[in-house]
Scaffold this motif. Structure first.
Motif, PDB file in Angstrom:
ATOM      1  N   SER A 129       0.816  -1.210   0.000  1.00  0.00           N
ATOM      2  CA  SER A 129       0.000   0.000   0.000  1.00  0.00           C
ATOM      3  C   SER A 129       0.852   1.263   0.000  1.00  0.00           C
ATOM      4  O   SER A 129       2.008   1.252   0.415  1.00  0.00           O
ATOM      5  CB  SER A 129      -0.908   0.016   1.231  1.00  0.00           C
ATOM      6  OG  SER A 129      -1.741  -1.109   1.245  1.00  0.00           O
ATOM      7  N   GLU A 131      -4.042  -4.155  -8.255  1.00  0.00           N
ATOM      8  CA  GLU A 131      -3.785  -2.896  -7.558  1.00  0.00           C
ATOM      9  C   GLU A 131      -5.065  -2.067  -7.623  1.00  0.00           C
ATOM     10  O   GLU A 131      -5.691  -1.951  -8.677  1.00  0.00           O
ATOM     11  CB  GLU A 131      -2.649  -2.134  -8.236  1.00  0.00           C
ATOM     12  CG  GLU A 131      -2.261  -0.864  -7.547  1.00  0.00           C
ATOM     13  CD  GLU A 131      -1.376  -1.080  -6.330  1.00  0.00           C
ATOM     14  OE1 GLU A 131      -1.367  -0.180  -5.481  1.00  0.00           O
ATOM     15  OE2 GLU A 131      -0.718  -2.111  -6.235  1.00  0.00           O
ATOM     16  N   GLU A 161      -3.596   0.228  -2.933  1.00  0.00           N
ATOM     17  CA  GLU A 161      -3.439  -0.985  -2.140  1.00  0.00           C
ATOM     18  C   GLU A 161      -3.532  -2.199  -3.045  1.00  0.00           C
ATOM     19  O   GLU A 161      -4.170  -2.160  -4.093  1.00  0.00           O
ATOM     20  CB  GLU A 161      -4.488  -1.055  -1.035  1.00  0.00           C
ATOM     21  CG  GLU A 161      -5.916  -1.058  -1.539  1.00  0.00           C
ATOM     22  CD  GLU A 161      -6.933  -0.967  -0.412  1.00  0.00           C
ATOM     23  OE1 GLU A 161      -6.658  -1.459   0.687  1.00  0.00           O
ATOM     24  OE2 GLU A 161      -8.003  -0.421  -0.654  1.00  0.00           O
TER      25      GLU A 161
END
Length: 103
Positions: A36, A65, A54
């Motif tokens: 993250s 992602e 994240e």
């Protein structure tokens, strides 16, 4: 022809607003290069941006992602415009809203 090109270049340079005195008012970043991350900044000209990323389903099939964020700026018409977005395995989706007029 060369004169026309030169005049066009001069007009572009003259039309560019001066950005010499824009200051970064705030900058925060949390990014160690894996997993993250997040960042945000704000400038004296009213520009703001923030983003959070994240990893979804890390290490398994379907890993992706996910990025969420927003940015805003004061447009030449004096209004504050705000773009909010999400980018993930489904693509990029955004909305834009016209905020208040800067006085």
């Amino acid at each position: 022809m060369k004169l026309l090109i030169a005049l066009c270049l001069v007009s572009v340079v003259v039309a560019v607003p001066p950005y010499d005195d824009i200051q970064v008012l705030r900058y925060d970043s949390d990014n160690i290069g894996t997993g993250s991350y997040s960042y945000q900044f704000e400038q004296s000209d009213g520009t703001k941006q923030e983003q959070v990323g994240e990893l979804k389903n890390e290490g398994v099939v379907g890993q992706a992602e996910v990025v969420r964020g927003s940015y805003s700026w004061i447009a030449p018409d004096g209004y504050n415009y705000i773009v909010t977005y999400v980018a993930d395995e489904l693509g990029y989706r955004s909305t834009i809203e016209k905020g208040t007029k800067r006085i």
